[in-house]
Design a protein around this motif. Sequence first.
Motif, PDB file in Angstrom:
ATOM      1  N   LYS A 233       0.838  -1.200   0.000  1.00 57.79           N
ATOM      2  CA  LYS A 233       0.000   0.000   0.000  1.00 57.79           C
ATOM      3  C   LYS A 233       0.873   1.250   0.000  1.00 57.79           C
ATOM      4  O   LYS A 233       1.867   1.334   0.717  1.00 57.79           O
ATOM      5  CB  LYS A 233      -0.925  -0.012   1.205  1.00 57.79           C
ATOM      6  CG  LYS A 233      -1.963   1.107   1.207  1.00 57.79           C
ATOM      7  CD  LYS A 233      -2.802   1.105   2.472  1.00 57.79           C
ATOM      8  CE  LYS A 233      -3.649  -0.161   2.566  1.00 57.79           C
ATOM      9  NZ  LYS A 233      -4.568  -0.113   3.743  1.00 57.79           N
ATOM     10  N   ALA A 234       0.492   2.223  -0.827  1.00 59.73           N
ATOM     11  CA  ALA A 234       1.211   3.491  -0.915  1.00 59.73           C
ATOM     12  C   ALA A 234       0.406   4.566  -0.203  1.00 59.73           C
ATOM     13  O   ALA A 234      -0.729   4.853  -0.578  1.00 59.73           O
ATOM     14  CB  ALA A 234       1.433   3.881  -2.375  1.00 59.73           C
ATOM     15  N   ILE A 246       3.254   9.847  -5.391  1.00 60.22           N
ATOM     16  CA  ILE A 246       4.564  10.138  -5.975  1.00 60.22           C
ATOM     17  C   ILE A 246       5.552   9.095  -5.461  1.00 60.22           C
ATOM     18  O   ILE A 246       5.636   8.849  -4.258  1.00 60.22           O
ATOM     19  CB  ILE A 246       5.037  11.558  -5.604  1.00 60.22           C
ATOM     20  CG1 ILE A 246       4.014  12.594  -6.084  1.00 60.22           C
ATOM     21  CG2 ILE A 246       6.403  11.847  -6.201  1.00 60.22           C
ATOM     22  CD1 ILE A 246       4.359  14.016  -5.688  1.00 60.22           C
ATOM     23  N   PHE A 247       6.283   8.484  -6.387  1.00 61.15           N
ATOM     24  CA  PHE A 247       7.223   7.417  -6.044  1.00 61.15           C
ATOM     25  C   PHE A 247       8.619   7.797  -6.511  1.00 61.15           C
ATOM     26  O   PHE A 247       8.791   8.434  -7.553  1.00 61.15           O
ATOM     27  CB  PHE A 247       6.823   6.097  -6.714  1.00 61.15           C
ATOM     28  CG  PHE A 247       5.457   5.600  -6.347  1.00 61.15           C
ATOM     29  CD1 PHE A 247       5.279   4.712  -5.299  1.00 61.15           C
ATOM     30  CD2 PHE A 247       4.336   6.020  -7.057  1.00 61.15           C
ATOM     31  CE1 PHE A 247       4.024   4.252  -4.962  1.00 61.15           C
ATOM     32  CE2 PHE A 247       3.066   5.563  -6.724  1.00 61.15           C
ATOM     33  CZ  PHE A 247       2.917   4.675  -5.674  1.00 61.15           C
ATOM     34  N   LEU A 384      16.020   5.690   3.547  1.00 57.47           N
ATOM     35  CA  LEU A 384      15.664   4.793   2.446  1.00 57.47           C
ATOM     36  C   LEU A 384      14.619   3.774   2.875  1.00 57.47           C
ATOM     37  O   LEU A 384      13.751   3.384   2.089  1.00 57.47           O
ATOM     38  CB  LEU A 384      16.923   4.080   1.936  1.00 57.47           C
ATOM     39  CG  LEU A 384      16.763   3.252   0.652  1.00 57.47           C
ATOM     40  CD1 LEU A 384      16.531   4.161  -0.531  1.00 57.47           C
ATOM     41  CD2 LEU A 384      17.988   2.385   0.416  1.00 57.47           C
ATOM     42  N   HIS A 385      14.677   3.347   4.128  1.00 58.52           N
ATOM     43  CA  HIS A 385      13.765   2.312   4.604  1.00 58.52           C
ATOM     44  C   HIS A 385      12.750   2.853   5.616  1.00 58.52           C
ATOM     45  O   HIS A 385      12.159   2.076   6.373  1.00 58.52           O
ATOM     46  CB  HIS A 385      14.562   1.164   5.224  1.00 58.52           C
ATOM     47  CG  HIS A 385      15.421   0.437   4.236  1.00 58.52           C
ATOM     48  ND1 HIS A 385      14.916  -0.489   3.350  1.00 58.52           N
ATOM     49  CD2 HIS A 385      16.743   0.522   3.966  1.00 58.52           C
ATOM     50  CE1 HIS A 385      15.891  -0.947   2.592  1.00 58.52           C
ATOM     51  NE2 HIS A 385      17.016  -0.361   2.947  1.00 58.52           N
ATOM     52  N   SER A 386      12.551   4.150   5.611  1.00 61.41           N
ATOM     53  CA  SER A 386      11.568   4.730   6.528  1.00 61.41           C
ATOM     54  C   SER A 386      10.164   4.351   6.076  1.00 61.41           C
ATOM     55  O   SER A 386       9.861   4.383   4.882  1.00 61.41           O
ATOM     56  CB  SER A 386      11.700   6.248   6.567  1.00 61.41           C
ATOM     57  OG  SER A 386      11.523   6.800   5.270  1.00 61.41           O
ATOM     58  N   PRO A 387       9.280   3.978   6.993  1.00 69.02           N
ATOM     59  CA  PRO A 387       7.913   3.587   6.619  1.00 69.02           C
ATOM     60  C   PRO A 387       7.162   4.734   5.965  1.00 69.02           C
ATOM     61  O   PRO A 387       7.284   5.893   6.371  1.00 69.02           O
ATOM     62  CB  PRO A 387       7.274   3.214   7.971  1.00 69.02           C
ATOM     63  CG  PRO A 387       8.423   2.962   8.891  1.00 69.02           C
ATOM     64  CD  PRO A 387       9.526   3.862   8.433  1.00 69.02           C
ATOM     65  N   GLY A 388       6.398   4.413   4.920  1.00 68.67           N
ATOM     66  CA  GLY A 388       5.623   5.431   4.243  1.00 68.67           C
ATOM     67  C   GLY A 388       4.545   6.030   5.121  1.00 68.67           C
ATOM     68  O   GLY A 388       4.003   7.099   4.829  1.00 68.67           O
ATOM     69  N   SER A 389       4.239   5.355   6.226  1.00 70.08           N
ATOM     70  CA  SER A 389       3.204   5.857   7.133  1.00 70.08           C
ATOM     71  C   SER A 389       3.683   7.044   7.959  1.00 70.08           C
ATOM     72  O   SER A 389       2.887   7.710   8.602  1.00 70.08           O
ATOM     73  CB  SER A 389       2.742   4.731   8.064  1.00 70.08           C
ATOM     74  OG  SER A 389       3.837   4.196   8.786  1.00 70.08           O
ATOM     75  N   ALA A 463       7.619  12.020  -2.085  1.00 72.04           N
ATOM     76  CA  ALA A 463       7.799  10.734  -2.763  1.00 72.04           C
ATOM     77  C   ALA A 463       7.912   9.578  -1.780  1.00 72.04           C
ATOM     78  O   ALA A 463       8.491   9.707  -0.688  1.00 72.04           O
ATOM     79  CB  ALA A 463       9.037  10.779  -3.654  1.00 72.04           C
ATOM     80  N   ILE A 464       7.349   8.448  -2.165  1.00 67.91           N
ATOM     81  CA  ILE A 464       7.517   7.196  -1.428  1.00 67.91           C
ATOM     82  C   ILE A 464       8.828   6.577  -1.900  1.00 67.91           C
ATOM     83  O   ILE A 464       8.999   6.285  -3.089  1.00 67.91           O
ATOM     84  CB  ILE A 464       6.332   6.248  -1.706  1.00 67.91           C
ATOM     85  CG1 ILE A 464       5.037   6.884  -1.194  1.00 67.91           C
ATOM     86  CG2 ILE A 464       6.559   4.886  -1.062  1.00 67.91           C
ATOM     87  CD1 ILE A 464       3.787   6.203  -1.673  1.00 67.91           C
TER      88      ILE A 464
END
Length: 512
Positions: A233-234, A246-247, A384-389, A463-464
Amino acid sequence: MSRNFVGELLIFLLFFIHSLDTKVLSNTLSLGDGSVFEMKLTNLHDTTPYMKQVSIAASSKAIFNVTNVSSNASFIIFQIHIYQHNVTLSFDKDCLNKVSNRSVFGSNIGLLSKLTTNTTQFFVKNDNVHDVKALLVVIAYNNKAPVPGGCNMEFNTEIAPYARMQTRDAMVIVDVQPASLPFNSMRRTCEKEPVEVQVYQMYLSERDLTAETYFTGIVNMLTVDDIKGNGAKATASIVSSPMRRIFSAYIGVGSVYVAVASYGNHSAAYVPIVSYGCNPTIDPVSCDILSEGVFKFISAVCFFVGLFFTFLGHHVSRVEKMFPIFFIGTVIGYAIEGNIIIGLAIGLLFNLLSLVCPYSTEHRGGALLVNMSLGLFFACVAYLHSPGSFIILQNNTVFWLLFSTLALSIALVVTFSFCSNVTCSIFSSFTIILPIDYWVGSSLKYVMINIVRRATVEDFNLAIVRPPVQTKDIWLIVFWICLAFYHFYKHYQNRLLSNRTMTETTPLWNQY
C-alpha cells in the motif's frame, strides 16, 4: 523398473511439456486490419478475469465484442496492455482518430461500460509502424461494487477507471480519479467522496525488461485479492491530492501501480499501469544509470580503491580514515552543484579541512569528524527504509532536523565507544559493493541517490522511497557485511600486534 522404461518415460514427459509450451505460445491471436474478435464471458466475475494475448498488426484497427456476460454483472472494465507502445481504445469507431470523451490513448488503458445490452463493443487502433503484442483483460463487477473513476473531473472520459502517469528523472507520479458509489446506490453523489481509494505498488524483477515479465506483473495485479496479496500500500500525501501518489524512480526496475476502490464489503480494481522509470524500447540508454563514460571510470576506480582499503587498509589506517570524509564530501558537493567533477573537488576540500583540524584522527576531535560521515551514512539508510506511514517526514524542516540529530547521535556513540574502525570498515567495503551494484542492477546505490534527490529535487519530499529488496540486493548486503567484518577483524588484529610489539620493546622499568 528397468532403466529403459525410466528413460522412455522421461523422454515422453519432455515431449509432453514441450507440446504444452508450444500450445501456450501459439495461443497468441494475430489480428489484422478490420478483425473482429468475439469474447464470450458467461462465467466471468471479479475474482476471475478474462485474459487473452493478441498481436495487433501495424496501422490497423480491431473490433472486440464482449458477449454472454453473466446476468449478475452490473458493469465491466475492458483493459488493453501494450508493452512500451501506445494504442487508442474507444467506444466508437469514429473516435479512434481524435481526442474525445469516448476514447483513451496509452499503453495501460481501459474503459468501463455499464451493461445494458447483450453485446458491448470496443475499438482499438494501432498507429505504430509495427505489430504490437497486447494483453486483453475483461473484469466484471456486480451492482454492489463501487465504480472506479466514477467521480472523474479531470480525465477525458466520463468514467475513468485508468491511471495517468508522469515519469521524471527522479520520480514517477501516478494520478487516478475518485470512485463513485455503486450503480445500485440511491444517492449518487461525488461531493464527499464516500468511497475509499487506495493505491498499491509491486516491483518486477530488477533489470528484467522483457515483455514476458511485464505481462506477468500485470496479471498478478488485476483482481482486488491479487493486488492486496502481491502489492504494498502506498500512503497518500497530506499536502497533495489524495488521488495522487509520488514514487521515487528506480531506473530500470519495473513497477506496477494500481488503485483499489472500496465501499463497505465490496471493492473494485482500477486498470494497472507499469513504469520502468525509463523507456527500454524507444530510448534504451535512458535505462543505463552509468551512461556517461566518466561515471563508468569513477565506478571502476571506486572498486579498486575499495579493494585496497578493505584488504590492505590496516597498513595505512591514517590515510584510510580520510576516505569516509572524502566520500561524504563528494556526495554533498554533487548534491550542491549537480556535477560529479565539482563533487570530487569538494570531497578533496573536505579532506583538506580535516587535515587542519586541531586534533589528529587518533584523537576524539578528529575521530568525531570521521564518524560524522558514518552518522550521515546511516541516516541515509534510515531514510531509504523509513515507513511510508511516517507522514511527518514529508515536512522538510522536521525531516532535516531528525536527519541531522540521528547522524550526530550515531557519530557520538561510535566516537566515545572507541569504535572508529567501524566507520572505515563500512565505507571501504561499501566502495566495493557500489560498483557491483551498478553492474548487476540492484538498488543499494539509492542509499545515497535518494538523499541527494531529497535535497535537490522539488516535491521529492512527497515521494515514497521504499526500494525493491530482491535476491540481488540480499546477496550484496550479505557480501557487504562479510567484507566489513573482515576489514574490522584485520584492523583489530593489527592493533593487537602493535600493542604487543610496543609492550615487548618498552623497558621493564617503564611498564610499572
